[in-house]
Motif scaffolding. Structure first.
Motif, short mmCIF file in Angstrom:
data_model
loop_
_atom_site.label_atom_id
_atom_site.label_comp_id
_atom_site.label_asym_id
_atom_site.label_seq_id
_atom_site.Cartn_x
_atom_site.Cartn_y
_atom_site.Cartn_z
N SER A 146 17.27 7.24 0.96
CA SER A 146 16.59 6.85 -0.29
C SER A 146 16.26 8.09 -1.10
CB SER A 146 15.31 6.07 0.03
OG SER A 146 15.61 4.91 0.77
N TYR A 147 16.41 7.98 -2.41
CA TYR A 147 16.22 9.12 -3.29
C TYR A 147 15.39 8.70 -4.51
CZ TYR A 147 20.08 11.08 -0.58
OH TYR A 147 20.87 11.54 0.45
N VAL A 148 14.61 9.66 -5.03
CA VAL A 148 13.94 9.44 -6.30
C VAL A 148 15.02 9.33 -7.38
CG1 VAL A 148 12.34 10.42 -7.99
CG2 VAL A 148 11.93 10.76 -5.54
N ALA A 207 8.68 -0.86 1.18
CA ALA A 207 8.10 -0.20 0.01
C ALA A 207 9.20 0.43 -0.85
CB ALA A 207 7.11 0.87 0.45
N LEU A 208 10.16 1.05 -0.21
CA LEU A 208 11.26 1.67 -0.95
C LEU A 208 12.09 0.62 -1.69
CD1 LEU A 208 12.29 4.37 1.67
CD2 LEU A 208 11.19 4.77 -0.55
N ASN A 209 12.25 -0.56 -1.08
CA ASN A 209 12.96 -1.65 -1.76
C ASN A 209 12.19 -2.09 -3.00
OD1 ASN A 209 15.24 -1.93 -0.09
ND2 ASN A 209 14.10 -3.14 1.40
N LEU A 210 10.85 -2.16 -2.91
CA LEU A 210 10.03 -2.51 -4.06
C LEU A 210 10.18 -1.49 -5.18
CD1 LEU A 210 6.73 -3.67 -2.26
CD2 LEU A 210 8.37 -5.12 -3.46
N LEU A 211 10.20 -0.22 -4.79
CA LEU A 211 10.31 0.85 -5.79
C LEU A 211 11.71 0.91 -6.40
CD1 LEU A 211 8.19 3.66 -4.11
CD2 LEU A 211 7.52 2.09 -5.92
N GLN A 249 0.83 -1.20 0.00
CA GLN A 249 0.00 0.00 0.00
C GLN A 249 0.87 1.26 0.00
OE1 GLN A 249 -3.45 -0.06 2.78
NE2 GLN A 249 -2.87 -2.18 3.17
N VAL A 250 1.92 1.25 0.82
CA VAL A 250 2.82 2.40 0.87
C VAL A 250 3.53 2.55 -0.48
CG1 VAL A 250 4.91 3.34 1.94
CG2 VAL A 250 3.14 2.28 3.36
N ALA A 251 3.98 1.44 -1.06
CA ALA A 251 4.68 1.49 -2.35
C ALA A 251 3.76 2.04 -3.44
CB ALA A 251 5.17 0.09 -2.74
N GLN A 252 2.50 1.63 -3.44
CA GLN A 252 1.57 2.13 -4.46
C GLN A 252 1.38 3.63 -4.35
OE1 GLN A 252 -2.10 -0.09 -4.81
NE2 GLN A 252 -3.20 1.64 -5.68
N ARG A 253 1.23 4.11 -3.11
CA ARG A 253 1.04 5.56 -2.93
C ARG A 253 2.30 6.34 -3.29
NH1 ARG A 253 0.43 9.80 -3.76
NH2 ARG A 253 -0.36 11.54 -2.47
N VAL A 280 16.43 5.09 -5.67
CA VAL A 280 17.82 4.67 -5.47
C VAL A 280 18.10 4.71 -3.98
CG1 VAL A 280 20.24 5.18 -5.92
CG2 VAL A 280 18.53 5.58 -7.70
N ILE A 281 18.50 3.57 -3.40
CA ILE A 281 18.82 3.49 -1.98
C ILE A 281 20.33 3.54 -1.82
CG2 ILE A 281 18.65 2.12 0.13
CD1 ILE A 281 16.04 0.95 -0.99
#
Length: 227
Positions: free
Chosen positions: A75-77, A57-61, A18-22, A68-69
């Motif tokens: 973590s960065y866009v 969620a950040l790992n999924l993204l 849910q967090v990853a989707q948002r 980029v982690i």
């Protein structure tokens, strides 16, 4: 006697999903700038969850190429390089014309209806000067070719880059496209060629369209870097 049909239930999405989707939506829609830091602690507070699902969620993204982690830094866009943009656009030039041709063979009327609906939405977005709305409609138009192409392998291949393509569109081209007519008119021309089944001219125009997009992305990127 065993049942003759299967019983299915929808499994609830995990907190991380849910967090990853948002967050995916926020990055695509420009709520986070390219290259911006994503604060885990404030996100956890905002979502009302612990930091664990935020990190998941950040790992999924990161797997989707949106984040980029950097160990010990955060973590960065993602922020694309010129080479990355060129590679994505070459990928599109190869795949989209063929997906469109297959969609014509597989579901001509449904595809044409989806393209027209996206163009109508883009026109409304231009009138409202709404770049995010324009970018979403632009994305729906291009994804329609894959939705209706009937080839799951092509769909899976495109899905590897689709989210990043959508984000680049919103961040780097939609703000200009919503103000100028050239890109919008090319979409209408693509629809006309699709309806006519003229995929020689369609491929030529699609390549020109994507090449123009690449040039727009690169120019925007250079402007951002200079700023």
């Amino acid at each position: 006697m065993p049942p003759t049909h299967r019983f299915k239930i929808e499994a609830p999405k995990s907190l991380a999903s849910q967090v990853a989707q948002r967050l995916r939506e926020a990055i695509i829609d420009g709520e986070f700038a390219l290259g911006a830091m994503i604060p885990e602690e404030s996100l956890a507070t905002s979502f009302g969850v612990s930091r664990t699902p935020v990190r998941e969620a950040l790992n999924l993204l990161q797997l989707a190429g949106l984040v980029v982690i950097r160990p010990q830094r955060g973590s960065y866009v993602f922020e694309p390089s010129e080479a990355d943009i060129t590679a994505i656009c070459e990928f599109r030039c190869l795949l989209e014309p063929r997906a469109a041709e297959l969609a014509y063979q597989n579901a001509r009327d449904a595809t044409a209806a989806a393209l027209q609906a996206a163009i109508d939405e883009m026109e409304g977005a231009r009138a409202a000067r709404d770049a995010v709305r324009y970018g979403r409609a632009d994305t729906r138009l291009h994804e329609a070719f894959f939705e209706y192409c009937g080839n799951p392998y092509m769909q899976a291949a495109y899905a590897t880059a689709a989210t990043k393509i959508a984000a680049l569109r919103t961040h780097l081209s939609a703000p200009a496209d919503v103000l100028h007519t050239a890109g919008f008119e090319q979409h209408s021309q693509l629809l006309a060629l699709f309806r006519a089944g003229d995929f020689v001219k369609f491929e030529k125009l699609m390549r020109a369209h994507v090449t123009g997009t690449r040039n727009s992305y690169v120019a925007s990127l250079k402007t951002r870097t200079a700023a």
